[in-house]
Every structure is written in structure tokens, then in C-alpha cells.
Design a protein around this motif. Structure first.
Motif, PDB file in Angstrom:
ATOM      1  N   TRP A  24       2.840   9.630  -5.287  1.00 28.14           N
ATOM      2  CA  TRP A  24       4.058   9.556  -4.703  1.00 28.14           C
ATOM      3  C   TRP A  24       3.688   8.377  -3.816  1.00 28.14           C
ATOM      4  O   TRP A  24       4.697   7.120  -3.673  1.00 28.14           O
ATOM      5  N   LEU A  25       2.754   8.265  -3.002  1.00 30.41           N
ATOM      6  CA  LEU A  25       2.479   7.359  -2.112  1.00 30.41           C
ATOM      7  C   LEU A  25       2.366   5.762  -2.547  1.00 30.41           C
ATOM      8  O   LEU A  25       2.702   4.842  -2.275  1.00 30.41           O
ATOM      9  N   ARG A  28       5.553   4.181  -3.760  1.00 27.98           N
ATOM     10  CA  ARG A  28       6.146   3.908  -2.579  1.00 27.98           C
ATOM     11  C   ARG A  28       5.541   2.334  -2.210  1.00 27.98           C
ATOM     12  O   ARG A  28       6.551   1.684  -1.748  1.00 27.98           O
ATOM     13  N   ARG A  29       4.275   2.549  -2.034  1.00 25.49           N
ATOM     14  CA  ARG A  29       3.763   1.348  -1.294  1.00 25.49           C
ATOM     15  C   ARG A  29       3.310   0.229  -2.355  1.00 25.49           C
ATOM     16  O   ARG A  29       3.431  -0.886  -1.983  1.00 25.49           O
ATOM     17  N   THR A  85      10.331  15.806  -3.312  1.00 22.47           N
ATOM     18  CA  THR A  85      10.393  14.332  -3.309  1.00 22.47           C
ATOM     19  C   THR A  85      11.808  13.805  -4.071  1.00 22.47           C
ATOM     20  O   THR A  85      12.432  12.952  -3.218  1.00 22.47           O
TER      21      THR A  85
END
Length: 95
Positions: A24-25, A28-29, A85
Motif C-alpha cells: 500500500w505504501l 502511494r509513494r 484502505t
């Protein structure tokens, strides 16, 4: 025996949090990074290495029930994190 099943279930949950939380991170990044390919590749290699080593450690305990409990914890974590999420994304878009 029951204590080890609970311990391996929690190990699977921990592996799932690391793997799917890291995914997930990364998404996003990585989408806003200057070098997204590097983000995705390094993240994949790190997450897969940790997950495989964790499941290997559980497998070394010698009983298939322990591995099944760890896998169950991993899958449950995937379902929970997907829902959490998704709800966060929906609420952030609504406001």
C-alpha cells in the motif's frame, strides 16, 4: 499445541501487515516518485524476501498445521487491510 497455533497465526498476521502494508505504501509513494520502477522493484524484493523467510521459519517448526495457521493469518490480514484502505480512500474522496 494451541499456543503454537496462536503464535504462528500471529506470525502470519505480522507478515501480512508487513507485506500488504508495504504494498500500500509503495503504491502511494511510487506513483509520485521520480523513479517509480526502483520503488516497486525494491519494495517487491524486500516484501517477498521477508514473507518467504517468515513462512520458511514457520515451516521449520515441522507441522503443516502451523504453516496453515500462518497462511490463514496472512490471508485474513489481506482482507482486513483491503477493506480498511478502501474505506479510507472512500472517506478521503468524500470530504
Amino acid at each position: 499445541m494451541i499456543e503454537m497455533l496462536i503464535l504462528t497465526l500471529l506470525a502470519g498476521v505480522g507478515l501480512g501487515i508487513f507485506f500488504f502494508g508495504g504494498l500500500w505504501l509503495t503504491v502511494r509513494r511510487g506513483l509520485v516518485a521520480k523513479t517509480p520502477a526502483a520503488w516497486f522493484l525494491i519494495s517487491f524484493l524486500l516484501r517477498m524476501t521477508v514473507a518467504l523467510l517468515g513462512f520458511y521459519w514457520v515451516a521449520q517448526l515441522g507441522k503443516w498445521q502451523y504453516l496453515a495457521a500462518a497462511l490463514l493469518g496472512f490471508i485474513i490480514t489481506r482482507i482486513v487491510l483491503t477493506r480498511v484502505t478502501t474505506l479510507q480512500e472512500e472517506t478521503s474522496h468524500a470530504s
